[in-house]
Enzyme design. Structure first.
Site, PDB file in Angstrom:
ATOM      1  CD  GLN A 109       2.876 -30.252 -33.449  1.00 56.95           C
ATOM      2  OE1 GLN A 109       2.979 -30.701 -32.332  1.00 56.95           O
ATOM      3  NE2 GLN A 109       2.657 -28.971 -33.677  1.00 56.95           N
ATOM      4  CE  LYS A 112      -1.114 -28.924 -32.193  1.00 54.92           C
ATOM      5  NZ  LYS A 112      -0.313 -28.593 -30.982  1.00 54.92           N
ATOM      6  CE  LYS A 124       5.307 -31.806 -28.886  1.00 49.79           C
ATOM      7  NZ  LYS A 124       4.363 -30.706 -29.107  1.00 49.79           N
ATOM      8  N   GLY A 163       9.735 -25.405 -28.754  1.00 56.20           N
ATOM      9  CA  GLY A 163       9.521 -25.730 -27.348  1.00 56.20           C
ATOM     10  C   GLY A 163       8.232 -26.494 -27.110  1.00 56.20           C
ATOM     11  CG  ASP A 164       5.274 -29.598 -25.755  1.00 58.09           C
ATOM     12  OD1 ASP A 164       4.341 -29.197 -26.458  1.00 58.09           O
ATOM     13  OD2 ASP A 164       5.101 -30.421 -24.829  1.00 58.09           O
ATOM     14  CB  THR A 207       0.510 -21.532 -27.594  1.00 60.05           C
ATOM     15  OG1 THR A 207       1.692 -21.809 -28.344  1.00 60.05           O
ATOM     16  CG2 THR A 207      -0.371 -22.762 -27.548  1.00 60.05           C
ATOM     17  CG  ASN A 238       4.624 -20.379 -23.644  1.00 61.52           C
ATOM     18  OD1 ASN A 238       3.823 -20.740 -24.500  1.00 61.52           O
ATOM     19  ND2 ASN A 238       5.356 -19.295 -23.781  1.00 61.52           N
ATOM     20  CB  SER A 383       6.713 -22.336 -35.062  1.00 62.28           C
ATOM     21  OG  SER A 383       7.039 -22.392 -33.702  1.00 62.28           O
TER      22      SER A 383
HETATM   23  P1  NDP Z   1       5.289 -25.256 -19.689  1.00 61.17           P
HETATM   24  O1  NDP Z   1       6.385 -26.180 -19.340  1.00 61.17           O
HETATM   25  O2  NDP Z   1       5.583 -23.814 -19.861  1.00 61.17           O
HETATM   26  O3  NDP Z   1       4.114 -25.361 -18.625  1.00 61.17           O
HETATM   27  C1  NDP Z   1       3.505 -26.587 -18.360  1.00 61.17           C
HETATM   28  C2  NDP Z   1       2.544 -26.384 -17.231  1.00 61.17           C
HETATM   29  O4  NDP Z   1       1.778 -27.561 -17.044  1.00 61.17           O
HETATM   30  C3  NDP Z   1       3.241 -26.123 -15.913  1.00 61.17           C
HETATM   31  O5  NDP Z   1       2.412 -25.304 -15.138  1.00 61.17           O
HETATM   32  C4  NDP Z   1       3.368 -27.526 -15.346  1.00 61.17           C
HETATM   33  O6  NDP Z   1       3.512 -27.579 -13.952  1.00 61.17           O
HETATM   34  C5  NDP Z   1       2.056 -28.121 -15.767  1.00 61.17           C
HETATM   35  N1  NDP Z   1       2.186 -29.573 -15.867  1.00 61.17           N
HETATM   36  C6  NDP Z   1       3.079 -30.279 -16.614  1.00 61.17           C
HETATM   37  N2  NDP Z   1       2.918 -31.594 -16.432  1.00 61.17           N
HETATM   38  C7  NDP Z   1       1.921 -31.703 -15.540  1.00 61.17           C
HETATM   39  C8  NDP Z   1       1.275 -32.805 -14.963  1.00 61.17           C
HETATM   40  N3  NDP Z   1       1.645 -34.067 -15.264  1.00 61.17           N
HETATM   41  N4  NDP Z   1       0.250 -32.544 -14.098  1.00 61.17           N
HETATM   42  C9  NDP Z   1      -0.118 -31.260 -13.809  1.00 61.17           C
HETATM   43  N5  NDP Z   1       0.458 -30.189 -14.317  1.00 61.17           N
HETATM   44  C10 NDP Z   1       1.454 -30.405 -15.177  1.00 61.17           C
HETATM   45  O7  NDP Z   1       4.622 -25.863 -20.999  1.00 61.17           O
HETATM   46  P2  NDP Z   1       3.621 -25.170 -22.046  1.00 61.17           P
HETATM   47  O8  NDP Z   1       2.796 -24.147 -21.358  1.00 61.17           O
HETATM   48  O9  NDP Z   1       4.409 -24.814 -23.218  1.00 61.17           O
HETATM   49  O10 NDP Z   1       2.723 -26.420 -22.455  1.00 61.17           O
HETATM   50  C11 NDP Z   1       1.458 -26.698 -21.828  1.00 61.17           C
HETATM   51  C12 NDP Z   1       0.637 -27.564 -22.757  1.00 61.17           C
HETATM   52  O11 NDP Z   1       0.403 -26.866 -23.987  1.00 61.17           O
HETATM   53  C13 NDP Z   1       1.247 -28.900 -23.169  1.00 61.17           C
HETATM   54  O12 NDP Z   1       0.224 -29.850 -23.345  1.00 61.17           O
HETATM   55  C14 NDP Z   1       1.871 -28.589 -24.526  1.00 61.17           C
HETATM   56  O13 NDP Z   1       2.024 -29.752 -25.303  1.00 61.17           O
HETATM   57  C15 NDP Z   1       0.814 -27.659 -25.096  1.00 61.17           C
HETATM   58  N6  NDP Z   1       1.220 -26.783 -26.182  1.00 61.17           N
HETATM   59  C16 NDP Z   1       2.292 -25.962 -26.060  1.00 61.17           C
HETATM   60  C17 NDP Z   1       2.628 -25.122 -27.092  1.00 61.17           C
HETATM   61  C18 NDP Z   1       3.747 -24.142 -26.983  1.00 61.17           C
HETATM   62  O14 NDP Z   1       3.932 -23.382 -27.932  1.00 61.17           O
HETATM   63  N7  NDP Z   1       4.477 -24.083 -25.895  1.00 61.17           N
HETATM   64  C19 NDP Z   1       1.892 -25.134 -28.353  1.00 61.17           C
HETATM   65  C20 NDP Z   1       0.730 -25.984 -28.349  1.00 61.17           C
HETATM   66  C21 NDP Z   1       0.434 -26.785 -27.304  1.00 61.17           C
HETATM   67  P3  NDP Z   1       4.943 -27.876 -13.286  1.00 61.17           P
HETATM   68  O15 NDP Z   1       5.618 -26.539 -13.257  1.00 61.17           O
HETATM   69  O16 NDP Z   1       4.643 -28.416 -11.951  1.00 61.17           O
HETATM   70  O17 NDP Z   1       5.638 -28.864 -14.178  1.00 61.17           O
HETATM   71  O1  2IT Z   2       2.295 -28.667 -29.546  1.00 58.29           O
HETATM   72  C1  2IT Z   2       2.723 -27.739 -30.259  1.00 58.29           C
HETATM   73  O2  2IT Z   2       2.113 -27.356 -31.259  1.00 58.29           O
HETATM   74  C2  2IT Z   2       3.985 -27.104 -29.872  1.00 58.29           C
HETATM   75  N1  2IT Z   2       4.569 -27.459 -28.858  1.00 58.29           N
HETATM   76  C3  2IT Z   2       4.583 -26.033 -30.735  1.00 58.29           C
HETATM   77  C4  2IT Z   2       5.344 -26.648 -31.879  1.00 58.29           C
HETATM   78  C5  2IT Z   2       6.127 -25.681 -32.713  1.00 58.29           C
HETATM   79  O3  2IT Z   2       6.834 -26.192 -33.598  1.00 58.29           O
HETATM   80  O4  2IT Z   2       6.056 -24.461 -32.534  1.00 58.29           O
END
Ligand code: NDP
Ligand code: 2IT
Length: 451
Positions: A109, A112, A124, A163-164, A207, A238, A383
């Site tokens: 982070q 980034k 984080k 969130g994450d 994202t 998401n 954000s």
């Molecule tokens: P969500 O919780 O909305 O979705 C996560 C997705 O990934 C779900 O479909 C989940 O499935 C799946 N998942 C989680 N863990 C595993 C695993 N161990 N094996 C397989 N599938 C898995 O999270 P986000 O969409 O927000 O985050 C997804 C990725 O993007 C993460 O790496 C996060 O760090 C990254 N990210 C998120 C940002 C954000 O703004 N939200 C910003 C930048 C990066 P299930 O429903 O079964 O858990």
């Molecule tokens: O991995 C990421 O960049 C995030 N989960 C978003 C972090 C944020 O502060 O919006």
């Protein structure tokens, strides 16, 4: 310090923290030559300082489940680096959360956030709490108890979580409500808030949209576009949902989605109507991606097979790939399969979804590869835009935020290429992202002295 002796030092100090060691190694391999070229970074021990969190808090979270049983979880906040701004980064609620996972995420982070051009430091946090299968009331009680401790360590000028994985609009609502009540203060202490209580339009989409804006820039650089390109997308949360939405807008064809139980392959393409169904399944019903085939039986669900040494989803022939689920979902074997199938571009929506062997294979094969630090930075950048709106008491339209997001993604893209070229690794987004982020934070640390 040589690379080998630095890595030994790191392993000794962070023993067993495999994900953290992996993330640091990946960055160190690309910034090592920058450090060698600039003795001031070595003299100030900049990299040794960057891998040491400024502060880590770990705390007990106790809450009552619906049956009246006492539950105990562990909460964390890793405040990694605040040289260029307040700590900023998401909260992850997932049973796999531990200190190694959160340190790797907080470390990435730093770079980034530096790339976004908004003054944000790196952090984080999260918990090993699993929101899956919990009632809304249980999630609320957990969030309130988590915030009871976290509130002592954050603040709108200090550390601003978001969130994450496992933390979306519902969780941010409960966390914000608890903070507001405890601190008697309405502030922008969290981002990803609801739009009628301080949130920014487009933050939920940012994202996924940002990822596709970034990839569009990569394709344009080669005189190409999304049109009619078959896209592999992993995840169904998401990031994956809004990536698919933007792929469709650009006339690409998403054909897969996944969750931790397996993946679906819809050869005919996941169109807008099908994507709405995924959103309903995952966001409203909080169900499983396997249920997709109940409504669309021409698609196939492949349950996750942990005995395999690769993920068959990445062995489907396609043009572009967007891993949007979690860390280490593409290994060496997956990368080889993708290369053999002629994949043109891999852009990371998740954090560290490709392991270091996979990245090496993409680089050797000349696959257009974008690291998450650059390609998923649209979320934290927006954000940052939410923070600006909170500080100034303004509320921008969707169009305004989206335009800024597009501009930021283009500038991150161009910045990666500029730095890659400067260090003679033309076209290498991985090196460009790491070096651009590193130099910005390193220079700030040097300027601020030995602290
Ligand atoms: P969500 O919780 O909305 O979705 C996560 C997705 O990934 C779900 O479909 C989940 O499935 C799946 N998942 C989680 N863990 C595993 C695993 N161990 N094996 C397989 N599938 C898995 O999270 P986000 O969409 O927000 O985050 C997804 C990725 O993007 C993460 O790496 C996060 O760090 C990254 N990210 C998120 C940002 C954000 O703004 N939200 C910003 C930048 C990066 P299930 O429903 O079964 O858990
Ligand atoms: O991995 C990421 O960049 C995030 N989960 C978003 C972090 C944020 O502060 O919006």
């Amino acid at each position: 310090m040589s690379f080998a002796s630095f890595y030994d030092y790191l392993k000794h100090r962070n023993s067993g923290e495999t994900e953290f060691l992996q993330a640091v190694k990946e960055v160190y391999e690309t910034v090592h030559k920058v450090i060698m070229k600039n003795p001031i970074y070595e003299k100030h021990k900049i990299f040794e300082r960057m891998v040491e969190p400024e502060r880590v808090v770990s705390f007990r979270v106790t809450w009552l489940d619906d049956a009246g049983n006492v539950q105990v979880n562990r909460g964390y906040r890793v405040q990694m680096n605040s040289a260029i701004g307040p700590y900023k980064g998401g909260l992850r609620f997932h049973p796999t959360v531990n200190s190694s996972i959160l340190k790797f995420l907080a470390f990435e982070q730093i770079f980034k956030n530096a790339l976004t051009s908004i003054p944000l430091g790196g952090g984080k946090g999260g918990s090993d709490f699993d929101p899956k299968g919990k009632s809304d009331a249980e999630v609320m009680r957990f969030c309130q108890n988590f915030m009871m401790e976290l509130s002592k360590h954050i603040g709108h000028r200090v550390d601003v979580p978001a969130g994450d994985i496992g933390v979306g609009g519902r969780e941010i609502g409960y966390l914000f409500g608890a903070y507001r009540k405890m601190e008697n203060q309405f502030s922008g202490v969290l981002t990803g808030k609801g739009t009628n209580w301080g949130g920014s339009l487009i933050r939920p989409e940012a994202t996924g949209y940002g990822l596709i804006y970034f990839a569009e820039n990569m394709l344009a650089e080669k005189g190409d576009s999304f049109s009619a390109k078959k896209c592999l997308v992993s995840g169904s949360g998401n990031v994956a949902q809004f990536a698919m939405e933007k792929i469709l807008e650009y006339n690409g064809i998403p054909v897969t989605a996944s969750d931790s139980s397996g993946f679906i392959y819809d050869e005919g393409g996941i169109n807008s109507e099908k994507l709405e169904h995924i959103k309903y399944l995952k966001n409203v019903r909080r169900g499983r991606i396997s249920e997709y085939v109940d409504k669309y039986p021409s698609a196939t669900f492949y349950p996750r097979d942990k005995s395999l040494d690769h993920n068959p989803m990445w062995d489907i022939k396609a043009d572009l790939a967007f891993p949007c689920a979690t860390q280490n979902e593409i290994n060496e074997k997956d990368a080889r399969n993708m290369v053999n199938n002629g994949i043109e571009l891999v852009a990371e929506g998740a954090n560290m979804p490709c392991d270091n062997d996979a990245i090496e294979i993409f680089n050797e094969a000349g696959v257009n590869y974008a690291p998450g630090k650059a390609s998923n930075a649209g979320g934290v950048a927006t954000s940052g835009l939410e923070m600006v709106q909170n500080f100034t008491g303004s509320h921008w339209t969707s169009q305004e935020v989206d335009n800024r997001l597009r501009t930021i993604m283009k500038s991150i893209h161009d910045n990666c290429l500029t730095y890659a070229k400067e260090y003679k690794m033309e076209g290498n987004y991985q090196a460009g992202a790491n070096i651009a982020g590193f130099v910005k934070v390193a220079d700030a640390m040097v300027a601020q002295g030995i602290i």
